[in-house]
Design an enzyme around this catalytic site. Sequence first.
Site, PDB file in Angstrom:
ATOM      1  N   VAL A  49       0.861  -1.184   0.000  1.00 38.30           N
ATOM      2  CA  VAL A  49       0.000   0.000   0.000  1.00 38.30           C
ATOM      3  C   VAL A  49       0.894   1.230   0.000  1.00 38.30           C
ATOM      4  O   VAL A  49       1.843   1.323   0.801  1.00 38.30           O
ATOM      5  CB  VAL A  49      -0.917   0.025   1.238  1.00 38.30           C
ATOM      6  CG1 VAL A  49      -1.730   1.322   1.278  1.00 38.30           C
ATOM      7  CG2 VAL A  49      -1.838  -1.186   1.252  1.00 38.30           C
ATOM      8  N   PHE A  50       0.611   2.175  -0.902  1.00 38.31           N
ATOM      9  CA  PHE A  50       1.333   3.451  -0.941  1.00 38.31           C
ATOM     10  C   PHE A  50       0.452   4.529  -0.333  1.00 38.31           C
ATOM     11  O   PHE A  50      -0.681   4.730  -0.752  1.00 38.31           O
ATOM     12  CB  PHE A  50       1.683   3.829  -2.381  1.00 38.31           C
ATOM     13  CG  PHE A  50       2.357   5.182  -2.509  1.00 38.31           C
ATOM     14  CD1 PHE A  50       3.713   5.313  -2.258  1.00 38.31           C
ATOM     15  CD2 PHE A  50       1.627   6.310  -2.861  1.00 38.31           C
ATOM     16  CE1 PHE A  50       4.332   6.551  -2.367  1.00 38.31           C
ATOM     17  CE2 PHE A  50       2.230   7.546  -2.972  1.00 38.31           C
ATOM     18  CZ  PHE A  50       3.598   7.678  -2.728  1.00 38.31           C
ATOM     19  N   GLY A  51       0.986   5.213   0.678  1.00 36.50           N
ATOM     20  CA  GLY A  51       0.242   6.293   1.323  1.00 36.50           C
ATOM     21  C   GLY A  51       0.951   7.619   1.174  1.00 36.50           C
ATOM     22  O   GLY A  51       2.189   7.692   1.288  1.00 36.50           O
ATOM     23  N   TYR A  52       0.198   8.680   0.925  1.00 35.57           N
ATOM     24  CA  TYR A  52       0.767  10.007   0.720  1.00 35.57           C
ATOM     25  C   TYR A  52       0.172  11.042   1.668  1.00 35.57           C
ATOM     26  O   TYR A  52       0.586  12.203   1.672  1.00 35.57           O
ATOM     27  CB  TYR A  52       0.549  10.461  -0.726  1.00 35.57           C
ATOM     28  CG  TYR A  52      -0.918  10.412  -1.133  1.00 35.57           C
ATOM     29  CD1 TYR A  52      -1.766  11.483  -0.882  1.00 35.57           C
ATOM     30  CD2 TYR A  52      -1.453   9.280  -1.735  1.00 35.57           C
ATOM     31  CE1 TYR A  52      -3.113  11.432  -1.232  1.00 35.57           C
ATOM     32  CE2 TYR A  52      -2.780   9.217  -2.085  1.00 35.57           C
ATOM     33  CZ  TYR A  52      -3.608  10.293  -1.822  1.00 35.57           C
ATOM     34  OH  TYR A  52      -4.939  10.213  -2.161  1.00 35.57           O
ATOM     35  N   GLY A  53      -0.846  10.629   2.457  1.00 34.65           N
ATOM     36  CA  GLY A  53      -1.481  11.531   3.427  1.00 34.65           C
ATOM     37  C   GLY A  53      -1.249  11.007   4.824  1.00 34.65           C
ATOM     38  O   GLY A  53      -0.108  10.816   5.249  1.00 34.65           O
ATOM     39  N   SER A  54      -2.325  10.740   5.539  1.00 33.20           N
ATOM     40  CA  SER A  54      -2.188  10.271   6.916  1.00 33.20           C
ATOM     41  C   SER A  54      -1.485   8.922   7.014  1.00 33.20           C
ATOM     42  O   SER A  54      -0.922   8.587   8.067  1.00 33.20           O
ATOM     43  CB  SER A  54      -3.562  10.185   7.591  1.00 33.20           C
ATOM     44  OG  SER A  54      -4.396   9.262   6.931  1.00 33.20           O
ATOM     45  N   GLU A  56     -10.956   4.985   3.569  1.00 32.58           N
ATOM     46  CA  GLU A  56     -10.829   5.890   2.420  1.00 32.58           C
ATOM     47  C   GLU A  56     -12.155   6.091   1.691  1.00 32.58           C
ATOM     48  O   GLU A  56     -12.185   6.353   0.491  1.00 32.58           O
ATOM     49  CB  GLU A  56      -9.776   5.336   1.459  1.00 32.58           C
ATOM     50  CG  GLU A  56      -8.430   5.056   2.085  1.00 32.58           C
ATOM     51  CD  GLU A  56      -7.739   6.309   2.610  1.00 32.58           C
ATOM     52  OE1 GLU A  56      -8.049   7.406   2.110  1.00 32.58           O
ATOM     53  OE2 GLU A  56      -6.896   6.185   3.513  1.00 32.58           O
TER      54      GLU A  56
END
Length: 225
Positions: A34-39, A132
């Site tokens: 999983v790629f996360g860019y926010g929280s 999400e």
Amino acid sequence: MAAAITDTENQVNLPCWDSAEVDPEANFEGVTSVFGYGSLVWKPPCDTRHIVGSQIGCIKGWARRFWQHSVDHRGTPTAPGRVATILHHTHPDMAAESTAAVDGSDDCFITAGMVYTISDIAAILPELDFREKNGYTRTVVDVYDPKDLTRKIDRAIMYYAKPGRDPAYLGRRTNEDIAATAATAVGPSGPNTEYIFNLDQWCGDNDISDLHVAEVARLTRERMP
């Protein structure tokens, strides 16, 4: 899906779906990250016992922007907050910036985030899709080494603003507008300021340059009561 609530000030719908949508064109076969860019950069997508590895990675051709309403985490239906979404360089609202190169030579379309490798991705997806649910679509992206953008290190699930399918998406907003809202918004997950400052701190702690995040954080501090 849940009925949308109307924000009369901004004249947009503020939905909370039952779950995130899924990109029908994405190939999820064999994808365990999983790629996360926010929280997700500071709050992992699941219990840490399910995470078998994590690292910083970059995606090419995408830009992080605080152009998304939050009515379920950092705001409420009557006072929505502002959180990050990610826009492909072909998104209509990125037209003004898309004259720049997107092959890795221009930082505008290089976005850093955290990549988590999950022991059983199928087991956590329902929870992650629920997290999400405020207008995001689940897809798959290639992730690159931040020190060598020619080297692909993973394929990962990512949630983004799909054109025409993100009713929580605000469209282009000035940094000043975002900061004015974020300075006072509060939701079930806490103050909007915490979200913005945590993301800004993560960037700073990891020597990541994100001019949009840094400027919104600066302006938000100036506008706090």
